[in-house]
Design a protein around this motif. Structure first.
Motif, PDB file in Angstrom:
ATOM      1  N   LEU A  14     -10.118 -13.082   1.574  1.00  0.00           N
ATOM      2  CA  LEU A  14     -10.669 -14.317   1.379  1.00  0.00           C
ATOM      3  C   LEU A  14     -11.390 -14.219  -0.055  1.00  0.00           C
ATOM      4  N   LEU A  15     -12.092 -13.172  -0.324  1.00  0.00           N
ATOM      5  CA  LEU A  15     -12.794 -12.965  -1.602  1.00  0.00           C
ATOM      6  C   LEU A  15     -11.937 -13.145  -3.012  1.00  0.00           C
ATOM      7  N   VAL A  16     -10.920 -12.355  -2.763  1.00  0.00           N
ATOM      8  CA  VAL A  16     -10.171 -12.396  -4.107  1.00  0.00           C
ATOM      9  C   VAL A  16      -9.397 -13.544  -4.215  1.00  0.00           C
ATOM     10  N   GLU A  17      -8.968 -14.399  -3.083  1.00  0.00           N
ATOM     11  CA  GLU A  17      -8.259 -15.617  -3.210  1.00  0.00           C
ATOM     12  C   GLU A  17      -9.145 -16.740  -3.664  1.00  0.00           C
ATOM     13  N   THR A  18     -10.335 -16.855  -3.181  1.00  0.00           N
ATOM     14  CA  THR A  18     -11.325 -17.880  -3.658  1.00  0.00           C
ATOM     15  C   THR A  18     -11.839 -17.480  -5.070  1.00  0.00           C
ATOM     16  N   ALA A  19     -11.998 -16.270  -5.450  1.00  0.00           N
ATOM     17  CA  ALA A  19     -12.642 -15.848  -6.953  1.00  0.00           C
ATOM     18  C   ALA A  19     -11.645 -16.289  -7.783  1.00  0.00           C
TER      19      ALA A  19
END
Length: 815
Positions: free
Chosen positions: A508-513
């Motif tokens: 979630l974090l890397v894809e969103t960022a």
């Protein structure tokens, strides 16, 4: 036709008959594997023996000897023939004539030949000088002529090998290590070399040589079968390609799998990886034993052991209950009782890893054979020992591999079977799924000081990709598996929920960022809702970094780290009670205003390039300030075609776009129109950055239509054609639902290629939408880009229009 009939056909018809019989043998559908290799070797033996006898060499004083792979009777369809013409030196002229009668028919048939002509003394001397020659002679096999001459050479070569083992085996070990460094690990490569890579056929041959020295022996369980499987794959590869190759290239894998009766290329690679893992582990154990024996031989008996009643007393240092160190390995104590102590396998593994020692083969096998299964849920000590094992860092890898080799991992975690040796066909990944999970735990061990619950971080690292063995989204499947495993291990319900959340949202974090606008409140709120708490966010941040670092160098950078850190900071504020505010239109900076005024005055584009760096403290995983790319500011009077023009010019100058933001600045009062401001982050593919003046000149030509960007990119592609391989999957374009209240988010997944952003920009322009910002992310050969688009009145697109734009864009990319 039987092998005897094939042999008779070859004998009756000479070279032509041999060629026909060989072809018939290789095309027999019912014969494959060891029977075909043995039959091909027998057929070739008889043909060469016939050539030898026809040369009048029946008198003695000369013999024909097969060495190397042919000596072992392992002829693959395109294997070369390793032959030694052995002689006593008595008749040089007759020997030369005999050699001609042997070698030329082989060459005439187009077979590869590795040949030599030597006396026994010359053969031994060459073997003493060249380790590879010595290894080949260890498998010498008599074909024709003076059998006593061949036997005497074999006896002498084996005696030399055993007498020189103390010097030759370290040389062989170094040769294997050098080859592994050069060729990589067979069990992890997408296009492995079946012979040269570590765990391949050469390593299997090296283990045979170690056994021939009588100094040590390899673990035999499964080794012969692993070697046979690699030979079977090589046979199928030779038949599929028609070439003498050991490289299992991507484009041949489906055909090779079909030749072997396997489901697909993934099933083929998994079989290859399993075989390579057996050979690699056998090599690790064998070379440790060689080192132990050589060390023991080099020390005087009175210094290496004390004698008491004729018995040798070996020093044993306690490591944990039931586990001691002996001779550089972790072994079981004499008092250990695995049948009464179900935690002992985990305790022994944790103790070995914490001490940085290998777990001895005897100990692992004894535990596998006698240890009782753990109860469900696990006792607290078992859970603690698993966490200790995972937190040991790099030594965890060799201990975990020892447990896997004897089936203990799947006994402890049955779900592990689905990810064991499973290939990952994304070039970003360095490892198979199971090894990636262990590598992630290794990386997470270095981040445990950053989190309040290191145990949850380490177990989440072990389980985050466990769903890749199941159909569908691996994160969704993994969440279900993680809940079950965590409960079985004995975690409390609240901890089980946290672990399930970490596995479900580990991307979630890397894809969103990297793919969303972090200034959009909807972006931050969606992440906060998914994570749920600050403690879970802290764990997810560390897991994200560990996962990316364990994937490979292309998956993590200071740029990605800074984006993730920025997102985490914003989400933490929301979880602490702050509400994200709707972003107001940011006032232009002084530099942006200057560029806008100059663009208005000149009527053309104006740009500036500026390098940006990020301190190490703000870029996790880095050792010092690293570049985040180059900031490219462009101001141009608002007009059609700006996005594809800029993207195309950057592609022709080999600049990679990381992020792209576009906004309009109104012109001074009383002046109609606006200036379009582009704030992009770019990086050079290689070499130095182009001069800003050259970029501007090309941008002017692209905007006025005198520079044909599409033609220039096509010329560059034609001049540097890509290597032939498996066709990439088609592009996919979708509308991300509820991703933003300010714009419609269109997500593009496609094969990365020069000019991709140019093609996307051109297609979006043709669809009549405005691009507010673009978030570009590249993982290996895959581009995953998100575009925030609006209508002319700066509002999101209606659902029907958004779906139509996505379809048109996908059709354009497919075309």
């Amino acid at each position: 036709m039987t092998s005897t009939e094939v042999t008779h056909e070859a004998e009756d018809s000479g070279p032509g008959g041999y060629a026909a019989a060989r072809l018939r043998l290789l095309t027999e559908g019912a014969r494959s594997g060891p029977p075909r290799r043995a039959a091909l070797a027998a057929l070739t033996d008889d043909w060469l023996a016939g050539l030898f006898d026809a040369g009048g060499a029946g008198r003695g004083g000369a013999s024909l000897v097969a060495v190397g792979g042919y000596g072992r009777g392992e002829l693959s369809p395109r294997s070369d023939l390793d032959l030694l013409l052995l002689h006593d030196g008595s008749d040089a002229k007759a020997l030369a004539a005999l050699a001609d009668r042997l070698w030329y028919p082989v060459w005439d048939l187009g077979l590869d030949l590795d040949h030599s002509v030597r006396t026994p003394a010359q053969a031994r001397r060459t073997a003493g000088e060249d380790l590879k020659v010595h290894l080949g002679l260890l498998d010498a096999r008599h074909l024709a002529g003076d059998r006593a001459l061949t036997a005497s050479l074999r006896t002498a070569v084996l005696a030399d090998w055993r007498n020189q083992a103390a010097g030759r085996l370290p040389e062989l070990r170094d040769l294997c290590a050098e080859r592994a460094e050069r060729q990589g690990e067979l069990r992890f490569l997408l296009e492995p070399d079946l012979k040269e890579a570590r765990g391949g056929l050469r390593d299997a041959t090296a283990l045979r040589a170690v056994a021939a020295s009588w100094l040590a022996d390899a673990p035999r369980d499964g080794l012969a079968d692993a070697r046979r499987r690699l030979l079977d794959v090589r046979d199928a590869l030779h038949l599929a390609t028609g070439r003498a190759t050991d490289r299992l290239a991507l484009q041949e894998q489906d055909q090779v799998a079909a030749e072997l009766g396997l489901l697909d290329a993934d099933a083929l690679l998994r079989q290859v990886y399993e075989a390579a893992r057996v050979i690699s582990y056998a090599g690790d154990v064998t070379w440790r034993e060689v080192g132990r024996v050589l060390r023991a031989r080099s020390v005087q008996p009175r210094l290496r052991a004390m004698m008491n009643g004729g018995k040798r007393l070996v020093e044993r240092t306690p490591l944990a209950e039931g586990v001691v160190e002996q001779d550089g390995e972790a072994v079981l104590a004499r008092t250990a009782r695995p049948e009464r102590d179900p935690v002992l396998p985990l305790r022994a593994a944790a103790a070995a890893a914490q001490a940085g020692l290998p777990l001895s083969l005897h100990a692992v096998r004894h535990l596998s054979a006698t240890a009782r299964p753990l109860p469900t849920p696990w006792p607290a000590e078992a859970r603690e020992q698993l966490v200790t094992l995972l937190g040991a860092g790099r030594p965890t890898v060799q201990v975990w591999e020892a447990l896997e080799a004897e089936g203990l991992v799947t006994r402890l975690l049955p779900d592990w079977e689905r990810v064991r040796c499973r290939p990952q066909r994304n070039a970003v990944h360095l490892w198979t799924v199971d090894r990636h999970l262990i590598e992630t735990a290794v990386r997470a061990a270095g981040l445990t000081r950053r989190v309040h619950r290191p145990d949850l971080l380490l177990v989440a690292a072990l389980l985050h990709d466990i769903g890749k063995g199941w159909p569908g989204d691996h994160s969704v499947a993994g969440e279900t598996i993680a809940r079950d495993v965590a409960a079985r291990i004995g975690f409390a319900p609240a901890d089980v929920a946290v672990l399930a959340t970490l596995v479900r949202h580990h991307l979630l974090l890397v894809e969103t960022a990297t793919r969303r606008d972090l200034d959009d409140p909807a972006t931050v709120r969606a992440v906060a809702d998914a994570v749920g708490s600050e403690h879970t966010l802290e764990l997810l941040h560390a897991l994200t970094e560990a996962d990316a670092l364990a994937t490979g160098p292309a998956a993590w950078s200071s740029w990605r780290g800074s984006l993730v850190a920025d997102l985490v900071k914003r989400v933490a504020a929301v979880l602490a009670g702050d509400e994200p505010e709707e972003p107001a239109a940011a006032a232009p900076t002084a530099e942006q205003e200057r560029l806008a005024v100059e663009a208005f005055r000149t009527g053309g584009p104006v740009l500036a390039l500026r390098a940006r760096t990020e301190p190490a403290a703000e870029a996790p995983g880095t050792a010092g300030p690293e570049p985040l790319g180059v900031e490219l500011l462009i101001a141009v009077p608002d007009q059609e075609g700006v996005l594809p023009a800029v993207a195309g010019v950057l592609a022709t100058h080999r600049l990679t776009v990381r992020t792209a933001e576009l906004r309009s600045l109104p012109l001074p009062d009383g002046v109609e129109g606006s200036v379009l401001l582009l704030d992009w982050r770019v990086a050079a593919e290689y070499g130095s950055l182009p001069q800003a003046a050259r970029l501007r000149a090309d941008l002017v030509r692209a905007l006025d239509g005198t520079l044909d960007i599409a033609a220039r990119l096509a010329e560059r592609d034609a001049a540097h054609p890509r290597r032939r391989g498996v066709a990439p999957p088609p592009p996919r374009v979708r509308v991300a639902p509820a991703a933003s209240r300010l714009a419609t988010v269109i997500e593009v997944r496609a094969q990365d290629a020069p000019g991709l952003l140019f093609r996307i920009g051109r297609a979006l322009e043709a669809s009549g939408v405005r691009v507010r910002s673009a978030h570009v992310s590249t993982l290996g050969a895959n581009a995953v880009d998100a575009f925030y688009v609006t209508r002319e009145e700066r509002a999101p697109l209606p659902d029907g229009k958004a779906a139509a734009v996505a379809r048109e864009l996908e059709e354009a990319l497919r075309g």
